[in-house]
Enzyme design. Sequence first.
Site, PDB file in Angstrom:
ATOM      1  CE1 TYR A  97      -7.560  -5.588  21.453  1.00  0.00           C
ATOM      2  CE2 TYR A  97      -6.201  -7.202  20.048  1.00  0.00           C
ATOM      3  CZ  TYR A  97      -6.401  -6.093  21.022  1.00  0.00           C
ATOM      4  OH  TYR A  97      -5.238  -5.507  21.565  1.00  0.00           O
ATOM      5  CD  GLU A 139      -2.233  -4.776  20.690  1.00  0.00           C
ATOM      6  OE1 GLU A 139      -2.768  -5.750  20.168  1.00  0.00           O
ATOM      7  OE2 GLU A 139      -2.596  -4.158  21.610  1.00  0.00           O
TER       8      GLU A 139
END
Length: 403
Positions: A97, A139
């Site tokens: 990320y 997730e």
Amino acid sequence: MSAPLDEATRAIIRATVPALKAHGVAITTEMYRRLLARPEIRDLFNLSHQRDGEQPRALALAVLAYAEHIDRLDALGGMVERIAGKHVGLNILPEHYPYVAEALLGAIAHVLGEAATPEILDAWGKAYWFLADILIGREKQIYEEHEAAPGGWTGWRAFRVRAQTQETPAIVSFELVPVDGGPIARHRAGQYLSFRLEVPGHGAQRRNYSISSTPGADHYRISVRRAEGGVVSSWLHDSVQEGAVLQVANPAGDFVLDEAGDGPVTFLTAGVGLTPAIAMLAELAQAGTGRTIRYVHGARSEDSAAFVADVGGFAARGVVTADFFYACESTVAAAGGPGITCHAGRIGTDWLRQTLDRAATYYICGPDSFMRDMVGALRDEKLPAAQIRYEFFGSAADPALVI
């Protein structure tokens, strides 16, 4: 977990909506250019969607939807779930990320120039990490669910092609079993598998393919259409034979059959979009459901429609009534067997409205233009959103289908 976005941040995000409408694709194209320059990130993406511009368009629409709904993010729940599912299928991890944050903010600054003030970049940094934390949390839950499920796994698992079937001139099915001989996770009808593939001359490739087999079998089956100019689909058709080993991620995706429902079901598909619907139809047939089921499928011609015999078998048993539309045929047989009606031409929105079952839940999958027409017609008829369910093949680069 990031702190909730304050009103000042949300106000700045709202104010950037016009700029995103004007320059969103330029921003996401520049973002991907930066990401793909990094070897540790590049292999996570479907590069064919970069070449045709589909991925940047899809992301631009998602970013715009996020900005437009910054005050009511609950409306984006479906989009967030789809993104999380695809990320898990591709084994996206929290450490990926920061690369995206750096590339996104750098792209905004590059495209907007002096208009990208420090205040705007700070607000988008906060907004990005707020959403990223939501995705990372979801997730993590999915990864843990996969690992805990009987036969489940995380990461990549080696599967062998046990059988190969030519369904139509353009569609081949691959039956996959685990190399380790262990059990496999029971997928939910409608889900897909993600693959990490090494294609000679093209390097690492990632692809998603819907599971076309019935849940509970000892294997997974995918059915792949040869796409014109498609690197991976052509390789699968031409080079992958029985005995080949492929790297596969745990089944994922939220386009799944509502197993608890008892109302009518209509499957509305076109082309290879029938693959998740075939799994759903087979599961309903296997369960001996008393639900009213209709299967509507559009293909170019009679010889390009896959699984016709399967549908015919279900129809002969009274499980389903079916309509097949053949776009390139001027005439077709009045019926294709008990419970089956064949039509010349495409599935039209007028026909859909005339045959609308307001009690039914519609499961829709096919090319974006087909889904836009079908979903648009059902929305125009005021069918409740909960009764309109659809799956994207690709990256959802159509604004009418993002949310």
